[in-house]
Design a protein around this motif. Structure first.
Motif: not given
Length: 447
Positions: A246-269
């Motif tokens: 309880n005196q120390l930070p915890g340990c994460s298990g973060h998840i990174h994700q993105s969706l793509w179509q036809n070679g393009s990142n559809v999260f990006f505009d």
């Protein structure tokens, strides 16, 4: 390698042993060593594997409320198949061949890998491709499994002292272990993007290279087991508890994700604020809506919730933000290729198959329903955000919410939800029976 090439390599190998594993509901690998001829036989069909692995907890104690298996069914063999695409060799065990299997062929409702494959099918049907990666923090100790028992899990010795994040010095002090992790895991088919020390005594963080959905979860499961095995080979012990002190930070298990179509990142505009597309907005909205309903899939243990507290580098509410590490969801928008969402709720104690399935299914839920992201991005300290929904503060509350959730059933099916909820209720009851050190110190003499 293609399946014919794998078969040829096994047939021509002088190694007669093969290691085979499946994953239980807690994300623990359960397996055996078999003769290579047995493996060659079952690669062409399926095999039986005792389904007791879905009838007991992480300590092999049988659940008292049976659903998919139990004394009432006689703990039969369930049908499983070996996934040839998971073929690897374990470099720290003499390059013995290794395979993962799952229970998709029998549609077993308790199989985590099978559940993720169903979610992946939904993504394929929606005509998206996914890029996904996980990252983990964990603590390393100059201990052994027997030492833990002898010390009653008290007064443990981290491999290095003090708070020293991103330390080149600490890496050099344990260079044999540090380098063995990087090279060994890469040779095992779990390539790392990077590894460094985190803030805390003996704590490391590693980012696994991104890939498709199922492979990303496979890599995450194998990463955790691989780290533990490499640590033991170096006279150390690795722990992926969400928070061990309880005196120390915890340990994460973060998840990174993105969706793509036809070679393009559809999260990006590029024409939208923050370059966040309408698809990404809906994906974020879906995760925010679903998050409190399925939290046990991200935070599956009693200990998980010791990490999800204010100021412990973990989120406590349903927030999102751009490059904000205090929010539940962090948008990373440095470039079109790197545009992605980081789901920061999971801890290192996750079952990667379930956590990845939760993130992807809830994001897709928002996309298919075209949910609007009405909630503004959190600026600054998300712990002070009073407009967002507070996450359940313990496993009992989170499990009760998931048990009643229509969203959870829509995402994962009633059978899986019923079984998973039962296992989390069991976990809560086991904890409730215990008398902790905190209680003894607080009440024994004074009350």
């Amino acid at each position: 390698m293609q399946k014919p090439d794998i078969l040829d390599e096994l047939k021509n190998s002088l190694e007669s042993r093969v290691k085979l594993a499946v994953t239980d509901i807690d994300g623990v690998l359960r397996g055996k060593i078999i003769h290579k001829q047995k493996l060659l036989d079952i690669l062409e069909k399926d095999m039986g594997f005792c389904d007791v692995i879905f009838g007991w907890d992480v300590q092999d104690e049988l659940y008292d409320k049976f659903s998919v298996t139990g004394w009432n069914t006689g703990f039969p063999d369930a049908r499983a198949t070996v996934d040839a695409n998971t073929f690897r060799k374990i470099p720290w065990e003499g390059s013995i061949p290794f395979f993962l299997a799952d229970f998709s062929v029998s549609d077993h409702p308790a199989c985590p890998r099978s559940l993720l494959k169903k979610v992946q099918q939904q993504v394929d049907k929606a005509d998206y491709q996914v890029k996904m990666a996980t990252e983990f923090e964990w603590f390393n100790f100059s201990e052994s499994p027997q030492n833990l028992v002898d010390k009653a899990f008290h007064h443990l010795d981290p491999v290095t002292p003090g708070m020293f994040g991103y330390s080149i010095l600490r890496q050099s002090q344990n260079s044999d272990y540090f380098n063995a992790l990087f090279s060994g895991l890469s040779s095992f088919g779990v390539p790392l993007e990077g590894i460094h020390t985190e803030t805390g005594p003996g704590v490391y963080e590693a980012c696994i290279q991104h890939t498709d959905v199922l492979e990303a979860a496979d890599r995450a499961v194998l990463f955790k087991t691989g780290v533990k095995e490499i640590a033991l080979k170096n006279g150390l012990l690795a722990s992926f508890m969400a928070r061990w002190n309880n005196q120390l930070p915890g340990c994460s298990g973060h998840i990174h994700q993105s969706l793509w179509q036809n070679g393009s990142n559809v999260f990006f505009d590029k024409d939208k604020p923050g370059a966040i597309s309408s698809v990404m907005e809906s994906y974020i909205a879906g995760q925010l809506v679903c998050l409190p309903e399925i939290l046990p899939m991200y935070a599956p243990t009693i200990n998980s919730y010791k990490r999800l507290v204010e100021g412990a580098w973990a989120p406590v509410n349903t927030t999102w933000g751009i490059e904000n590490r205090t929010t539940a969801l962090r948008v990373i928008n440095a470039s079109e290729g790197a545009m992605r969402l980081e789901t920061r709720v999971p801890g290192a104690d996750i079952n990667p198959y379930l956590a990845v399935a939760a993130a992807l299914a809830s994001g897709l839920y928002g996309v298919t329903k075209k949910l609007k992201l009405d909630q503004p991005a959190t600026q600054g300290n998300a712990y002070k955000d009073t407009e967002s929904i507070r996450l359940p503060a313990d496993l009992t509350t989170a499990t009760a919410k998931m048990k009643k959730s229509a969203i959870a059933e829509e995402l994962f099916g009633a059978e899986f939800v019923a079984h998973f909820v039962m296992t989390r209720e069991w976990e809560c009851r086991q904890f409730q029976k215990q008398v902790t050190d905190w209680e003894l110190k607080r009440y024994f003499e004074i009350i």
